[in-house]
Design a protein around this motif. Sequence first.
Motif, PDB file in Angstrom:
ATOM      1  N   GLY A  63       0.819  -1.207   0.000  1.00  0.00           N
ATOM      2  CA  GLY A  63       0.000   0.000   0.000  1.00  0.00           C
ATOM      3  C   GLY A  63       0.856   1.261   0.000  1.00  0.00           C
ATOM      4  O   GLY A  63       0.579   2.230  -0.720  1.00  0.00           O
ATOM      5  N   GLU A  64       1.929   1.238   0.783  1.00  0.00           N
ATOM      6  CA  GLU A  64       2.816   2.409   0.835  1.00  0.00           C
ATOM      7  C   GLU A  64       3.594   2.571  -0.476  1.00  0.00           C
ATOM      8  O   GLU A  64       3.838   3.696  -0.916  1.00  0.00           O
ATOM      9  CB  GLU A  64       3.768   2.316   2.029  1.00  0.00           C
ATOM     10  CG  GLU A  64       3.078   2.353   3.379  1.00  0.00           C
ATOM     11  CD  GLU A  64       2.266   3.629   3.627  1.00  0.00           C
ATOM     12  OE1 GLU A  64       2.523   4.656   2.971  1.00  0.00           O
ATOM     13  OE2 GLU A  64       1.360   3.590   4.480  1.00  0.00           O
ATOM     14  N   VAL A  65       3.966   1.467  -1.099  1.00  0.00           N
ATOM     15  CA  VAL A  65       4.610   1.553  -2.420  1.00  0.00           C
ATOM     16  C   VAL A  65       3.616   2.169  -3.413  1.00  0.00           C
ATOM     17  O   VAL A  65       3.994   2.987  -4.258  1.00  0.00           O
ATOM     18  CB  VAL A  65       5.097   0.164  -2.903  1.00  0.00           C
ATOM     19  CG1 VAL A  65       5.544   0.219  -4.357  1.00  0.00           C
ATOM     20  CG2 VAL A  65       6.233  -0.340  -2.018  1.00  0.00           C
ATOM     21  N   GLY A  66       2.337   1.821  -3.263  1.00  0.00           N
ATOM     22  CA  GLY A  66       1.301   2.422  -4.104  1.00  0.00           C
ATOM     23  C   GLY A  66       1.202   3.929  -3.882  1.00  0.00           C
ATOM     24  O   GLY A  66       1.081   4.697  -4.841  1.00  0.00           O
ATOM     25  N   GLU A  67       1.271   4.362  -2.628  1.00  0.00           N
ATOM     26  CA  GLU A  67       1.218   5.798  -2.334  1.00  0.00           C
ATOM     27  C   GLU A  67       2.425   6.516  -2.934  1.00  0.00           C
ATOM     28  O   GLU A  67       2.306   7.632  -3.453  1.00  0.00           O
ATOM     29  CB  GLU A  67       1.148   6.034  -0.824  1.00  0.00           C
ATOM     30  CG  GLU A  67      -0.186   5.622  -0.225  1.00  0.00           C
ATOM     31  CD  GLU A  67      -0.258   5.854   1.282  1.00  0.00           C
ATOM     32  OE1 GLU A  67       0.552   6.624   1.822  1.00  0.00           O
ATOM     33  OE2 GLU A  67      -1.137   5.244   1.917  1.00  0.00           O
ATOM     34  N   LEU A  68       3.568   5.867  -2.883  1.00  0.00           N
ATOM     35  CA  LEU A  68       4.773   6.435  -3.498  1.00  0.00           C
ATOM     36  C   LEU A  68       4.603   6.522  -5.018  1.00  0.00           C
ATOM     37  O   LEU A  68       4.901   7.549  -5.636  1.00  0.00           O
ATOM     38  CB  LEU A  68       5.990   5.574  -3.138  1.00  0.00           C
ATOM     39  CG  LEU A  68       7.332   5.950  -3.745  1.00  0.00           C
ATOM     40  CD1 LEU A  68       7.775   7.348  -3.276  1.00  0.00           C
ATOM     41  CD2 LEU A  68       8.388   4.910  -3.367  1.00  0.00           C
ATOM     42  N   GLU A  95       8.488  11.166   2.666  1.00  0.00           N
ATOM     43  CA  GLU A  95       7.499  10.616   3.604  1.00  0.00           C
ATOM     44  C   GLU A  95       7.072   9.205   3.189  1.00  0.00           C
ATOM     45  O   GLU A  95       7.000   8.298   4.022  1.00  0.00           O
ATOM     46  CB  GLU A  95       6.269  11.531   3.681  1.00  0.00           C
ATOM     47  CG  GLU A  95       6.543  12.854   4.363  1.00  0.00           C
ATOM     48  CD  GLU A  95       5.428  13.879   4.185  1.00  0.00           C
ATOM     49  OE1 GLU A  95       5.522  14.932   4.837  1.00  0.00           O
ATOM     50  OE2 GLU A  95       4.482  13.647   3.385  1.00  0.00           O
ATOM     51  N   GLU A  96       6.782   9.038   1.900  1.00  0.00           N
ATOM     52  CA  GLU A  96       6.327   7.720   1.448  1.00  0.00           C
ATOM     53  C   GLU A  96       7.457   6.694   1.472  1.00  0.00           C
ATOM     54  O   GLU A  96       7.231   5.532   1.805  1.00  0.00           O
ATOM     55  CB  GLU A  96       5.687   7.809   0.054  1.00  0.00           C
ATOM     56  CG  GLU A  96       4.440   8.684  -0.009  1.00  0.00           C
ATOM     57  CD  GLU A  96       3.371   8.340   1.022  1.00  0.00           C
ATOM     58  OE1 GLU A  96       3.335   7.201   1.526  1.00  0.00           O
ATOM     59  OE2 GLU A  96       2.569   9.234   1.344  1.00  0.00           O
ATOM     60  N   LEU A  97       8.671   7.121   1.114  1.00  0.00           N
ATOM     61  CA  LEU A  97       9.814   6.209   1.220  1.00  0.00           C
ATOM     62  C   LEU A  97      10.011   5.764   2.668  1.00  0.00           C
ATOM     63  O   LEU A  97      10.343   4.605   2.942  1.00  0.00           O
ATOM     64  CB  LEU A  97      11.096   6.875   0.703  1.00  0.00           C
ATOM     65  CG  LEU A  97      11.250   6.972  -0.807  1.00  0.00           C
ATOM     66  CD1 LEU A  97      12.478   7.830  -1.159  1.00  0.00           C
ATOM     67  CD2 LEU A  97      11.386   5.592  -1.434  1.00  0.00           C
ATOM     68  N   SER A  98       9.791   6.672   3.587  1.00  0.00           N
ATOM     69  CA  SER A  98       9.920   6.325   5.010  1.00  0.00           C
ATOM     70  C   SER A  98       8.870   5.305   5.417  1.00  0.00           C
ATOM     71  O   SER A  98       9.172   4.359   6.158  1.00  0.00           O
ATOM     72  CB  SER A  98       9.773   7.580   5.878  1.00  0.00           C
ATOM     73  OG  SER A  98      10.782   8.502   5.558  1.00  0.00           O
ATOM     74  N   ASP A  99       7.640   5.492   4.946  1.00  0.00           N
ATOM     75  CA  ASP A  99       6.590   4.503   5.243  1.00  0.00           C
ATOM     76  C   ASP A  99       6.984   3.126   4.704  1.00  0.00           C
ATOM     77  O   ASP A  99       6.815   2.109   5.381  1.00  0.00           O
ATOM     78  CB  ASP A  99       5.252   4.924   4.619  1.00  0.00           C
ATOM     79  CG  ASP A  99       4.629   6.122   5.323  1.00  0.00           C
ATOM     80  OD1 ASP A  99       4.983   6.385   6.489  1.00  0.00           O
ATOM     81  OD2 ASP A  99       3.776   6.785   4.694  1.00  0.00           O
ATOM     82  N   VAL A 100       7.507   3.101   3.486  1.00  0.00           N
ATOM     83  CA  VAL A 100       7.936   1.838   2.872  1.00  0.00           C
ATOM     84  C   VAL A 100       9.042   1.203   3.721  1.00  0.00           C
ATOM     85  O   VAL A 100       8.984   0.015   4.060  1.00  0.00           O
ATOM     86  CB  VAL A 100       8.432   2.066   1.419  1.00  0.00           C
ATOM     87  CG1 VAL A 100       9.138   0.830   0.876  1.00  0.00           C
ATOM     88  CG2 VAL A 100       7.260   2.459   0.514  1.00  0.00           C
TER      89      VAL A 100
HETATM   90 MG   LIG Z   1       2.115   6.704   3.295  1.00  0.00          MG
END
Ligand SMILES: [Mg+2]
Length: 143
Positions: A63-68, A95-100
């Motif tokens: 999901g986070e890769v999707g957001e990225l 931010e998204e890389l951090s989530d990943v």
């Molecule tokens: Mg995210």
Amino acid sequence: MNLKGLRKPVGPHSNCSHLARRLWDSRYVSDLEELRDRMRAFTLARDWEKFHDPKSLLLALVGEVGELSELFQWLPADQARELTQTDSLKTRVSEELSDVLLYLVRLADVMDIDLANAARRKMDLSESRFAAENFRGVAPEKK
Ligand SMILES: [Mg+2]
């Protein structure tokens, strides 16, 4: 600096200076361990371990890769490259890389995988498989 527990260099890096290798290891391994420990504490404090099975963490990671990916969706490649230099997109990408990264670290932790060592082994394999003198400027063929 704590150099205890570092391994003797092996593989393609064995010709690097021993001290440089130790400094590289200690910096990145301790960063991943710190993130792993903070994710453990964050999860425990909220009683969220019951949600952190490997399948659920993998889906969260995807999901986070999707957001990225969404940040770059439909942008021409050269425009995307330029936009990554702007502060607003760079902030969102970080931010998204951090989530990943955080979900990746947590997934590895619940599966009892030493992520730094696993990544080091993969880099050793890639450096052997794609020797720089044979692949400089040449994309590997798909098999
Ligand atoms: Mg995210």
